[in-house]
Design a protein around this motif. Structure first.
Motif, mmCIF file in Angstrom:
data_model
loop_
_atom_site.group_PDB
_atom_site.id
_atom_site.type_symbol
_atom_site.label_atom_id
_atom_site.label_comp_id
_atom_site.label_asym_id
_atom_site.label_seq_id
_atom_site.Cartn_x
_atom_site.Cartn_y
_atom_site.Cartn_z
ATOM 1 N N LEU A 280 -17.496 22.629 -6.741
ATOM 2 C CA LEU A 280 -17.095 21.365 -6.117
ATOM 3 C C LEU A 280 -16.295 20.504 -7.093
ATOM 4 C CD1 LEU A 280 -20.393 20.514 -4.194
ATOM 5 C CD2 LEU A 280 -18.298 21.522 -3.275
ATOM 6 N N HIS A 281 -16.735 20.444 -8.336
ATOM 7 C CA HIS A 281 -16.013 19.632 -9.320
ATOM 8 C C HIS A 281 -14.640 20.225 -9.623
ATOM 9 C CE1 HIS A 281 -19.060 16.669 -10.061
ATOM 10 N NE2 HIS A 281 -19.969 17.579 -10.365
ATOM 11 N N MET A 282 -14.540 21.543 -9.661
ATOM 12 C CA MET A 282 -13.239 22.173 -9.886
ATOM 13 C C MET A 282 -12.286 21.875 -8.723
ATOM 14 S SD MET A 282 -12.678 23.834 -12.737
ATOM 15 C CE MET A 282 -11.511 25.132 -12.318
ATOM 16 N N CYS A 283 -12.809 21.830 -7.512
ATOM 17 C CA CYS A 283 -11.969 21.477 -6.363
ATOM 18 C C CYS A 283 -11.486 20.034 -6.460
ATOM 19 C CB CYS A 283 -12.734 21.692 -5.060
ATOM 20 S SG CYS A 283 -12.917 23.412 -4.600
ATOM 21 N N ILE A 284 -12.379 19.155 -6.870
ATOM 22 C CA ILE A 284 -12.001 17.743 -7.000
ATOM 23 C C ILE A 284 -10.883 17.580 -8.025
ATOM 24 C CG2 ILE A 284 -12.789 15.471 -7.787
ATOM 25 C CD1 ILE A 284 -15.564 16.174 -6.662
ATOM 26 N N VAL A 285 -11.066 18.183 -9.191
ATOM 27 C CA VAL A 285 -10.065 17.995 -10.248
ATOM 28 C C VAL A 285 -8.736 18.655 -9.880
ATOM 29 C CG1 VAL A 285 -10.544 20.028 -11.702
ATOM 30 C CG2 VAL A 285 -9.831 17.886 -12.748
ATOM 31 N N THR A 286 -8.792 19.773 -9.165
ATOM 32 C CA THR A 286 -7.558 20.456 -8.772
ATOM 33 C C THR A 286 -6.850 19.700 -7.649
ATOM 34 O OG1 THR A 286 -8.633 22.552 -9.356
ATOM 35 C CG2 THR A 286 -6.560 22.687 -8.163
ATOM 36 N N LEU A 287 -7.605 19.163 -6.719
ATOM 37 C CA LEU A 287 -7.002 18.330 -5.669
ATOM 38 C C LEU A 287 -6.340 17.102 -6.281
ATOM 39 C CD1 LEU A 287 -9.709 18.517 -2.860
ATOM 40 C CD2 LEU A 287 -7.287 19.095 -2.583
ATOM 41 N N ASN A 288 -7.034 16.435 -7.195
ATOM 42 C CA ASN A 288 -6.455 15.248 -7.829
ATOM 43 C C ASN A 288 -5.196 15.591 -8.610
ATOM 44 O OD1 ASN A 288 -8.269 13.325 -6.904
ATOM 45 N ND2 ASN A 288 -9.679 13.592 -8.614
ATOM 46 N N GLY A 289 -5.316 16.611 -9.444
ATOM 47 C CA GLY A 289 -4.170 16.983 -10.264
ATOM 48 C C GLY A 289 -3.033 17.579 -9.471
ATOM 49 N N GLY A 290 -3.366 18.139 -8.305
ATOM 50 C CA GLY A 290 -2.351 18.833 -7.527
ATOM 51 C C GLY A 290 -1.400 17.956 -6.762
ATOM 52 N N HIS A 291 -1.688 16.652 -6.691
ATOM 53 C CA HIS A 291 -0.741 15.819 -5.940
ATOM 54 C C HIS A 291 -0.289 14.566 -6.683
ATOM 55 C CE1 HIS A 291 -4.422 13.551 -4.761
ATOM 56 N NE2 HIS A 291 -3.596 12.530 -4.714
ATOM 57 N N GLU A 292 -1.161 13.930 -7.464
ATOM 58 C CA GLU A 292 -0.833 12.602 -7.988
ATOM 59 C C GLU A 292 0.335 12.626 -8.978
ATOM 60 O OE1 GLU A 292 -1.270 8.669 -7.509
ATOM 61 O OE2 GLU A 292 -2.713 10.065 -6.654
ATOM 62 N N THR A 293 0.262 13.470 -9.997
ATOM 63 C CA THR A 293 1.314 13.464 -11.010
ATOM 64 C C THR A 293 2.642 13.974 -10.444
ATOM 65 O OG1 THR A 293 0.403 15.574 -11.781
ATOM 66 C CG2 THR A 293 -0.186 13.602 -13.009
ATOM 67 N N THR A 294 2.587 14.918 -9.517
ATOM 68 C CA THR A 294 3.835 15.409 -8.927
ATOM 69 C C THR A 294 4.447 14.358 -8.009
ATOM 70 O OG1 THR A 294 2.915 17.651 -9.002
ATOM 71 C CG2 THR A 294 4.914 17.333 -7.719
ATOM 72 N N THR A 295 3.607 13.619 -7.295
ATOM 73 C CA THR A 295 4.106 12.483 -6.522
ATOM 74 C C THR A 295 4.860 11.526 -7.428
ATOM 75 O OG1 THR A 295 2.281 12.588 -4.926
ATOM 76 C CG2 THR A 295 3.407 10.478 -5.139
ATOM 77 N N ASN A 296 4.286 11.227 -8.582
ATOM 78 C CA ASN A 296 4.907 10.302 -9.521
ATOM 79 C C ASN A 296 6.185 10.871 -10.118
ATOM 80 O OD1 ASN A 296 2.803 8.528 -9.055
ATOM 81 N ND2 ASN A 296 1.607 9.234 -10.804
ATOM 82 N N LEU A 297 6.219 12.174 -10.350
ATOM 83 C CA LEU A 297 7.430 12.804 -10.875
ATOM 84 C C LEU A 297 8.571 12.709 -9.875
ATOM 85 C CD1 LEU A 297 9.049 14.560 -12.846
ATOM 86 C CD2 LEU A 297 7.958 16.577 -11.815
ATOM 87 N N ILE A 298 8.316 13.045 -8.622
ATOM 88 C CA ILE A 298 9.370 13.022 -7.601
ATOM 89 C C ILE A 298 9.859 11.598 -7.360
ATOM 90 C CG2 ILE A 298 9.864 13.453 -5.158
ATOM 91 C CD1 ILE A 298 7.845 15.796 -5.322
ATOM 92 N N SER A 299 8.941 10.669 -7.196
ATOM 93 C CA SER A 299 9.342 9.294 -6.861
ATOM 94 C C SER A 299 10.052 8.611 -8.022
ATOM 95 C CB SER A 299 8.123 8.481 -6.423
ATOM 96 O OG SER A 299 7.116 8.490 -7.402
ATOM 97 N N GLN A 300 9.553 8.783 -9.240
ATOM 98 C CA GLN A 300 10.232 8.149 -10.374
ATOM 99 C C GLN A 300 11.576 8.804 -10.666
ATOM 100 O OE1 GLN A 300 7.837 6.607 -13.827
ATOM 101 N NE2 GLN A 300 6.220 7.804 -12.839
ATOM 102 N N SER A 301 11.693 10.093 -10.413
ATOM 103 C CA SER A 301 12.990 10.756 -10.613
ATOM 104 C C SER A 301 14.055 10.114 -9.735
ATOM 105 C CB SER A 301 12.878 12.250 -10.306
ATOM 106 O OG SER A 301 12.061 12.908 -11.247
ATOM 107 N N ILE A 302 13.741 9.903 -8.467
ATOM 108 C CA ILE A 302 14.704 9.261 -7.570
ATOM 109 C C ILE A 302 14.947 7.818 -7.996
ATOM 110 C CG2 ILE A 302 15.118 8.517 -5.193
ATOM 111 C CD1 ILE A 302 15.446 11.525 -5.640
#
Length: 450
Positions: A280-302
């Motif tokens: 369960l903890h591995m799912c939580i950390v992977t879900l968190n890591g799997g979207h937040e930083t990439t969201t920030n990369l795409i939005s800040q790039s634009i």
């Protein structure tokens, strides 16, 4: 590292903002050598004094709008920066890489987190995943999920990723005015990571809201209320995920290739040492890591490309390959700003910047390392054709970002598609950056299709 977060408290930024750290300009006749040395020493002392006065636990308000001037101040004036809690902050590229690659360094922070969080679900989470586990536990947990983030597995998601991007582009075209972070950039990676984990993408907003509360306490200094919310959020997240795990475990046979939940349940059934709580903890950390930083990369790039019409045109016209340009955007943005290690022996920095005693908590500022002028020419300027580009946006060593190939795939499809399909995209108001020292992202990015 494969994680990210945001915070509700935000600060506004202006694109015409000036650096808040004043340059020290002292002119001395060249033939006055002794005077020149004296003045130079005095200037260095002033610079060092300013740098020593920086407090990562209570940074100036404008730090969140643009931390670059403060990073430069630290690199030049106090590269081995002592902090109020006894830790040290490293900001130069060579120093950061050396500590990262020192295999004697540890990431487990059980004692430190126990003092900060107290007993409870939040402490359990941040001491149970591969992010804060050392070997052999790190490799035991990471090896189970590694196949889903291998280059061959990620490339199989290319068509699916393009379809998701195209669908989201059509949605914002119909909207006309929208928030680029909430209505577009977030939707791409969260859809992908939900598919990879094995949870409904319809729950994306819930996953983001709860996940942010789990991660925000990792910042250097947070209020007690945020820690309490973190404990509640971890417990809630586990309750949300448990039925998915129970359904999979009830199956007569489990296809480990279906998703990460299946892979971990299958590994457990086959005798691999992994508990339900760890799954369960591995799912939580992977879900968190799997979207937040990439969201920030795409939005800040634009965001930054809009401020740099020449670079935007280069990318839109295909003058620079997206693979090359993306590495520069990763360097320039660096969504995850800080990571940590604990020394187990005295570390003498090869740069000559000092010695870090054994038992010291070290804060590694990869965002500053990626702006180090000793390594990168004109580091505060986008150069989409920059080569070589040995940035440390994804970390280094055994804890290098698990999802780096996925992030590269998503951004390499989303950014060019935005430039191609939304050629008249314009700002619809001021942006706001999150008030967050560990993870840098846009809280608000209003845009319109002109």
């Amino acid at each position: 590292m494969y994680e990210g977060t945001t915070q509700d408290r935000t600060s506004s930024t202006r694109r015409d903002r000036k650096d808040v750290v004043p340059a020290i300009v002292i002119v001395v006749p060249a033939h006055h050598k002794e005077e020149e040395m004296t003045v130079s020493t005095a200037a260095d002392e002033v610079l060092s004094g300013q740098a020593r006065g920086f407090n990562l636990f209570d940074p100036p308000e404008d730090y969140f709008d643009d931390p670059g001037p403060y990073f430069r101040l630290l690199r030049d004036g106090d590269p081995l920066h002592a902090q109020e809690d006894g830790s040290v902050l490293l900001t130069r590229y060579d120093d950061v890489r050396q500590v990262w690659r020192d295999l004697s360094g540890l990431v487990y922070k059980g004692d430190q987190f126990r003092q900060r969080f107290g007993e409870g679900p939040l402490l359990e989470h941040h001491t149970s995943t591969m992010l804060f586990r050392d070997n052999p536990d790190h490799d035991r947990l990471r090896n189970i999920v590694n196949p889903f983030f291998a280059q061959t597995s990620i490339q199989q998601l290319s068509r699916f990723t393009q379809d998701v991007v195209d669908q989201e582009i059509e949605k914002v075209k119909r909207m006309g005015e929208f928030d680029f972070v909430r209505d577009f950039a977030f939707r791409i990676p969260v859809t992908l990571i939900c598919k990879i984990i094995g949870v409904p993408v319809e729950d994306a907003d819930y996953i983001q809201a709860v996940g942010r509360k789990v991660l925000f306490p990792l910042n250097p200094k947070v209020p007690d209320s945020a820690i309490a919310e973190g404990h509640d959020a971890v417990a809630e997240f586990k309750t949300y995920l448990l039925p998915f795990l129970q359904e999979i475990k009830s199956r007569p046979s489990i296809d480990r290739a279906e998703n990460i939940l299946c892979a971990m349940a299958a590994a457990q059934r086959e005798g691999v040492e992994i508990s339900d709580d760890e799954i369960l903890h591995m799912c939580i950390v992977t879900l968190n890591g799997g979207h937040e930083t990439t969201t920030n990369l795409i939005s800040q790039s634009i965001h930054f490309l809009m401020d740099d019409p020449e670079s935007l045109k280069q990318l839109r016209d295909g003058e620079v390959p997206i693979a090359t340009a993306l590495e520069e955007l990763i360097r320039f943005v660096t969504p995850l700003q800080l990571q940590g290690r604990r020394t187990t022996r005295d570390v003498v920095l090869d740069s000559g910047n000092g010695t870090i005693p054994a038992g010291t908590e070290v804060v590694l500022c990869q965002a500053s390392a990626n702006r180090d002028e000793r390594i990168f020419d004109s580091p505060d300027r986008l150069n989409l054709a920059r080569r070589p580009n040995n940035h440390v946006g994804f970390g280094a060593g055994i804890h290098v970002c698990l999802g780096r190939s996925l992030a590269r795939l998503e951004a390499s499809i989303a950014i060019p598609t935005v430039l191609r399909e939304l050629p008249t995209l314009a700002r619809g108001g001021d942006v706001r950056f999150q008030r967050n020292t560990r993870f840098r992202g846009l809280e608000q990015f209003p845009v319109r299709i002109a």
